[in-house]
Motif scaffolding. Sequence first.
Motif, PDB file in Angstrom:
ATOM      1  N   UNK A  76       0.797  -1.230   0.000  1.00  0.00           N
ATOM      2  CA  UNK A  76       0.000   0.000   0.000  1.00  0.00           C
ATOM      3  C   UNK A  76       0.828   1.278   0.000  1.00  0.00           C
ATOM      4  N   UNK A  77       1.924   1.379   0.788  1.00  0.00           N
ATOM      5  CA  UNK A  77       2.760   2.580   0.655  1.00  0.00           C
ATOM      6  C   UNK A  77       3.348   2.744  -0.741  1.00  0.00           C
ATOM      7  N   UNK A  78       3.690   1.622  -1.393  1.00  0.00           N
ATOM      8  CA  UNK A  78       4.168   1.694  -2.774  1.00  0.00           C
ATOM      9  C   UNK A  78       3.094   2.275  -3.684  1.00  0.00           C
ATOM     10  N   UNK A  79       1.840   1.832  -3.499  1.00  0.00           N
ATOM     11  CA  UNK A  79       0.739   2.386  -4.274  1.00  0.00           C
ATOM     12  C   UNK A  79       0.540   3.862  -4.006  1.00  0.00           C
ATOM     13  N   UNK A  80       0.714   4.264  -2.733  1.00  0.00           N
ATOM     14  CA  UNK A  80       0.574   5.684  -2.389  1.00  0.00           C
ATOM     15  C   UNK A  80       1.634   6.519  -3.089  1.00  0.00           C
ATOM     16  N   UNK A  81       2.866   6.007  -3.154  1.00  0.00           N
ATOM     17  CA  UNK A  81       3.946   6.733  -3.826  1.00  0.00           C
ATOM     18  C   UNK A  81       3.724   6.767  -5.333  1.00  0.00           C
ATOM     19  N   UNK A  82       3.365   5.600  -5.914  1.00  0.00           N
ATOM     20  CA  UNK A  82       3.180   5.514  -7.363  1.00  0.00           C
ATOM     21  C   UNK A  82       2.020   6.385  -7.832  1.00  0.00           C
ATOM     22  N   UNK A  83       0.845   6.181  -7.268  1.00  0.00           N
ATOM     23  CA  UNK A  83      -0.317   6.962  -7.684  1.00  0.00           C
ATOM     24  C   UNK A  83      -0.203   8.408  -7.205  1.00  0.00           C
ATOM     25  N   UNK A  84       0.433   8.603  -6.044  1.00  0.00           N
ATOM     26  CA  UNK A  84       0.630   9.960  -5.567  1.00  0.00           C
ATOM     27  C   UNK A  84       1.503  10.771  -6.503  1.00  0.00           C
ATOM     28  N   UNK A  85       2.528  10.128  -7.101  1.00  0.00           N
ATOM     29  CA  UNK A  85       3.410  10.832  -8.040  1.00  0.00           C
ATOM     30  C   UNK A  85       2.597  11.410  -9.198  1.00  0.00           C
ATOM     31  N   UNK A 361      -5.736  14.433   7.598  1.00  0.00           N
ATOM     32  CA  UNK A 361      -4.476  14.115   6.924  1.00  0.00           C
ATOM     33  C   UNK A 361      -4.208  15.017   5.719  1.00  0.00           C
ATOM     34  N   UNK A 362      -5.180  15.291   4.828  1.00  0.00           N
ATOM     35  CA  UNK A 362      -4.886  16.221   3.728  1.00  0.00           C
ATOM     36  C   UNK A 362      -4.513  17.618   4.208  1.00  0.00           C
ATOM     37  N   UNK A 363      -5.067  18.050   5.338  1.00  0.00           N
ATOM     38  CA  UNK A 363      -4.765  19.394   5.840  1.00  0.00           C
ATOM     39  C   UNK A 363      -3.329  19.531   6.354  1.00  0.00           C
ATOM     40  N   UNK A 364      -2.622  18.430   6.526  1.00  0.00           N
ATOM     41  CA  UNK A 364      -1.247  18.479   7.022  1.00  0.00           C
ATOM     42  C   UNK A 364      -0.219  18.726   5.928  1.00  0.00           C
ATOM     43  N   UNK A 365      -0.627  18.670   4.644  1.00  0.00           N
ATOM     44  CA  UNK A 365       0.328  18.740   3.541  1.00  0.00           C
ATOM     45  C   UNK A 365      -0.073  19.808   2.524  1.00  0.00           C
ATOM     46  N   UNK A 366       0.917  20.445   1.866  1.00  0.00           N
ATOM     47  CA  UNK A 366       0.610  21.435   0.824  1.00  0.00           C
ATOM     48  C   UNK A 366       0.111  20.774  -0.455  1.00  0.00           C
ATOM     49  N   UNK A 367      -0.543  21.568  -1.310  1.00  0.00           N
ATOM     50  CA  UNK A 367      -1.208  21.045  -2.502  1.00  0.00           C
ATOM     51  C   UNK A 367      -0.260  20.281  -3.415  1.00  0.00           C
ATOM     52  N   UNK A 368       0.938  20.767  -3.616  1.00  0.00           N
ATOM     53  CA  UNK A 368       1.849  20.196  -4.598  1.00  0.00           C
ATOM     54  C   UNK A 368       2.281  18.771  -4.253  1.00  0.00           C
ATOM     55  N   UNK A 369       2.178  18.382  -2.981  1.00  0.00           N
ATOM     56  CA  UNK A 369       2.556  17.016  -2.585  1.00  0.00           C
ATOM     57  C   UNK A 369       1.470  16.360  -1.736  1.00  0.00           C
ATOM     58  N   UNK A 370       0.268  16.906  -1.757  1.00  0.00           N
ATOM     59  CA  UNK A 370      -0.775  16.437  -0.837  1.00  0.00           C
ATOM     60  C   UNK A 370      -1.191  14.992  -1.119  1.00  0.00           C
ATOM     61  N   UNK A 371      -1.313  14.617  -2.392  1.00  0.00           N
ATOM     62  CA  UNK A 371      -1.726  13.253  -2.733  1.00  0.00           C
ATOM     63  C   UNK A 371      -0.711  12.264  -2.161  1.00  0.00           C
ATOM     64  N   UNK A 372       0.571  12.505  -2.422  1.00  0.00           N
ATOM     65  CA  UNK A 372       1.615  11.600  -1.939  1.00  0.00           C
ATOM     66  C   UNK A 372       1.694  11.619  -0.416  1.00  0.00           C
TER      67      UNK A 372
END
Length: 444
Positions: A76-85, A361-372
Motif C-alpha cells: 500500500x505505501x508503494x501504491x501511495x507513492x506511485x499513484x501519488x506521483x 491528513x490532507x490538511x497536514x500537507x501542501x497542494x503540490x505534494x498532498x496526494x503523496x
Amino acid sequence: MTTIDTAPEPAPAAGSGGLRRVAAAALTGTAIEFYDFFIYGSAAALVFGRVFFPGLGPTGALLAAFSVYAAAFLARPLGAVLFGHFGDRAGRKATLVASLLLMGLSTAAVGLLPGYRSWGIWAPVLLTVLRLCQGVGLGGEWGGAALLLAEYAPAGRRGRYGGFLQLGPCIGFFLATGAFLLLAWWLPEPAFLAWGWRLPFLASVLLVLVGLFVRLRIGETPVFRAQHGRSRVPVAEVVRGHGRVVLLGAGAIMLGYGLFYLTTTYALAYATGALGLARTLVLALLMAGAVVMAATAWWTACAGDRYGRRRLLVVATVLGSLWSPALFPLLETGRTGPVTLALVGSMAVLGALLGPLAAYLPELFPTRIRYTGAGLTYNLGGVLGGATAPLVATRLTAVYGSAEPVGRYLAGLGAVSLLCLLALPETRGHRLLGSPVAAPPARG
C-alpha cells in the motif's frame, strides 16, 4: 512541525450539485475498493487456509493465509507513492480511475484462481501477486479520494464532506461481510469451499463498472487547477520536508488499523474456529457493527468542524486504548450478549477513530505534494498497525492458549498513537496548505 497557514482561502468553485457529485464519486469508489480489500480478509479467515495451504495444519494454514493478507499492507505505501506521483503531477481524477481498475481486476482474478490441489505451489504464489496488486491499488485510492473532498469542500465543512469518504470503508465492509453471510446461509460447507467463496470476488467486476461511471463524471479539483508549479519528485519532497509529519501521522492511526483488522479478520477466524461460534452469528454481528461504525464515523467527521479534528482523535484513541483489553475476554465467553458487545463495541470505537481522518491528513500537507503525503501517511499507518496485527494475535494466542494478551498488545499500540497525536498540530479552521490566498475584501 507542520506550519498551519491561517490566511483565508477562496471558496472552491463548485455549487452544491457539484459537491454532491464529488461526494458520491468519493464514497462510491472508496466503498468498492474497500469491498475488494475486505473480502480477502473474510476469505482468509474462513477458507483460504484450506484452499491454498491445505498441508500446513490449522494454525500453520491460518498464519500462511494471514501472511498473504499482510502482503497487501506492505504494497500500500508503494501504491501511495506511485499513484501519488501522478496524482500530484497530472491530477487527481485520472489517477483515481486507474487505482479503481487495478483493484477491481486483481480482485476478480482471485475469484478465478485455482486452489493448491489443482495448481500446486503456483496457486499461493499467484494469490500473493494478486494480493500485492490489491494493495497497490488501494494505496492509491484513499489519499486521492480524500483530496477530492478536501479540495472541493468549503474550509468550514471539510470534516463533514470528508465524512462521506469515511462511510466508504463502512459500506465496503458491510457489503463484503454480507456477501459471505449470504453464502453461509445459502450453501453447505463443501459447496462453499469448492466454489461459493469465489462469487464475492467475481462480483467486483460489476461494482467497478458502477464506480467508473460515477468517477468519470467529475472534474479536476479547483485547488489543484489553481496550483502553480508541480513537484518533480513528490515522494522526495515529502520525505525531505515532511518526513516527521508522515511518521507521526502514521503512528497516530496505528491503533485504528490494529483494532479494525483484529476485530474484523482475526476475531472472525478465532470465534468461528477456536471458540466454535456459528459463522452466520459472527458475520451478522460484524454487519451490525459496520452500521454502528458508520454512525460514529459520520458524527466525529462532522464534529471535527466544530471541536477540532485532533481533539476528537485524541479522545477516540484514549477510549480505544481503554477498550482494547476487554475485547477478547468478552469474546471468549462464547455467550451472545458479551460477544455482541465485544464486536459492536469495537466497531463503534473504530468509527470514532476513522471519522476525522479524511479532513485531517490532507490538511497536514501542501497542494503540490498532498496526494503523496496524505496517501503515504495513511498507508504507512496500515503497515505499522494493520499488517502484522492478525499475525501477532495468532502467535500470542498459540503461545498463551488465550487471546487475552492480544488486548494488551492493542493497548500498547494505543499508547504510541496517543503520543504521536499529541505531537501533531490541530488543523481545524485553517486553510489548505499551498492553496491560493483569497483577496481581502475591498473597502468602500
